[in-house]
Design an enzyme around this catalytic site. Structure first.
Site, PDB file in Angstrom:
ATOM      1  N   ASN B  57       1.170  -1.283   0.187  1.00 32.88           N
ATOM      2  CA  ASN B  57       0.521   0.063  -0.308  1.00 32.88           C
ATOM      3  C   ASN B  57       1.154   1.115  -0.078  1.00 32.88           C
ATOM      4  O   ASN B  57       1.144   1.653   0.944  1.00 32.88           O
ATOM      5  CB  ASN B  57      -1.062   0.068   1.619  1.00 32.88           C
ATOM      6  N   TYR B 142     -10.341  14.218  -9.435  1.00 27.70           N
ATOM      7  CA  TYR B 142      -9.203  13.205  -9.982  1.00 27.70           C
ATOM      8  C   TYR B 142      -8.262  14.194 -11.198  1.00 27.70           C
ATOM      9  O   TYR B 142      -7.533  14.062 -11.131  1.00 27.70           O
ATOM     10  CB  TYR B 142     -10.549  12.075 -11.066  1.00 27.70           C
ATOM     11  N   SER B 145      -5.939  16.009  -9.103  1.00 31.00           N
ATOM     12  CA  SER B 145      -4.694  14.977  -8.655  1.00 31.00           C
ATOM     13  C   SER B 145      -3.978  15.107 -10.010  1.00 31.00           C
ATOM     14  O   SER B 145      -2.495  14.658 -10.258  1.00 31.00           O
ATOM     15  CB  SER B 145      -5.724  13.822  -8.159  1.00 31.00           C
TER      16      SER B 145
END
Lengths: 152, 234
Positions: B57, B142, B145
């Site tokens: 992760n 999104y 980002s």
């Protein structure tokens, strides 16, 4: 004029001097992209703060101007500043699309360290006053120092 | 030995990039938090390339450390791992905003930081952005980002030059699991706005990535290659 202001202190004074007053519901927003953060967690925290204010503007259907640094857009002032500045530009374009049905606009105003504060104030107010048929989702560059550069 | 690191390699574009890079690299370090990463690793082993799967992760310090500890010298890093949590901004939860920023933007930044002492000579970083960085309805998080990824690309292109080139690939509508849930009529409308009249293939994204990782792009840095069939023009 009434506006939500989230800008650095020196610009805040300039906006006050120009007669921009206390906020009220439905007022437009002038939001500066985060800058000067030393690590990713604090940059994310600052971007989250900007998300909250942009969301409030979206709910109210009110216009927004995002203030960004030209040097940050070009990656000249470090990775975190560049991530925040270009992230805000892309978010502004998306917000512009989502605000369109409400007749409101969202734009970015890019300036350099030498840009007179009064110029930033006047162009911010000009962009906020624009109609839905005017510029939206655009990056307006003040001064000619970045002509020929991949600004956005 | 030429080593490439690919994140988000378990499926979709990341898996295809890994397969494509197996032609050009001796060692692939494929990273994903999904256990299905093992399937990608098995596929790659049939392609006569050394494979090191890292199930991690990357939003955690331990995850970043796992990748850093798995490499000696990196010739190519492909920051591909990404997620979506779409909704109009008025309906967007703060948790969804932060999750997308953390994975899509925080991870590439932290991974490059972690690999600062691991670059081989003439290395290449390719960040997977998206056409959405130009703005996309329902994707405030999104788009932010991916715009951030473009900013990161520019800053790193200057700070890591001249030894490391840094570029981005911005895919448009691509045939991956991400679009399988979109109704056919919606896909048809989306395709109608693409001058090349079709959905892109993951292999077409992978080819652009491979080019940016190769010596054929040796004078290219700080750029975004938009692979969207021309959609950003319509």
């Amino acid at each position: 004029m009434q506006a939500h202001l989230d800008v650095p202190p020196d610009l805040l004074d300039a906006f006050r001097t120009a007669g921009v007053g206390e906020l009220e519901p439905g007022a437009p927003s002038i939001l500066a992209a985060p800058a000067g953060h030393g690590d990713w967690p604090s940059t994310l925290e600052a971007l989250t703060g900007l998300y909250r204010k942009a969301r409030a503007a979206a709910i109210e259907g009110s216009p927004v101007v995002f203030l960004v640094s030209s040097d940050a857009l070009l990656g000249r002032t470090g990775a975190l500043n560049a991530m925040a500045a270009m992230g805000v530009v892309s978010a502004a374009r998306t917000l512009a699309l989502e605000l369109r049905k409400q007749g409101a606009v969202a734009n970015c105003l890019a300036s350099g360290v030498d840009t007179p504060r009064d110029e930033t104030v006047q162009w911010s107010l000009h962009l906020l006053a624009g109609s839905a048929d005017g510029p939206s989702g655009e990056v307006v560059q003040l001064g000619g120092a970045q002509i020929g550069k991949a600004l956005s | 030995m030429r080593t490439a690191v690919v994140t988000g390699a378990a499926r979709g574009i990341g898996r295809e990039i890994s397969i494509r890079l197996s032609r050009d690299f001796d060692h692939l370090i494929v990273v994903d938090m999904s256990p299905t990463l093992a399937e990608t690793a098995l596929k790659l082993e049939t392609l006569e390339v050394r494979v090191t799967p890292v199930q991690a992760n990357l939003t955690t310090d331990d995850g970043i450390a796992q990748v850093v500890e798995s490499v000696d010298a990196v010739t190519a890093l492909v920051n591909n791992a990404g997620i979506t949590r779409d909704s109009r901004l008025v309906n967007m939860d703060e948790e969804d905003f932060r999750a997308v920023l953390e994975v899509n933007l925080g991870v590439p930044f932290r991974l490059v930081e972690g690999l600062a002492d691991s670059w081989a000579g003439e290395a290449s970083v390719v960040n997977i952005a998206s056409r959405a960085y130009l703005g996309n309805f329902g994707q405030f998080n999104y788009a932010m980002s991916k715009g951030g990824v473009v900013g990161l690309t520019r800053a790193l292109a200057m700070s890591l030059a001249p030894d490391v080139r840094v570029n981005a690939v911005a895919p448009g509508l691509t045939a991956t699991e991400m679009i399988e849930t979109i109704p056919d009529d919606v896909i048809s409308r989306m395709v109608a706005a693409v001058p090349l009249s079709r959905v892109g293939l993951p292999s077409e994204i992978a080819d652009a990535v491979a080019w940016l990782c190769s010596a054929e792009s040796s004078y290219v840095t700080g750029q975004v290659v938009v692979v969207d069939g021309g959609r950003s023009l319509t």
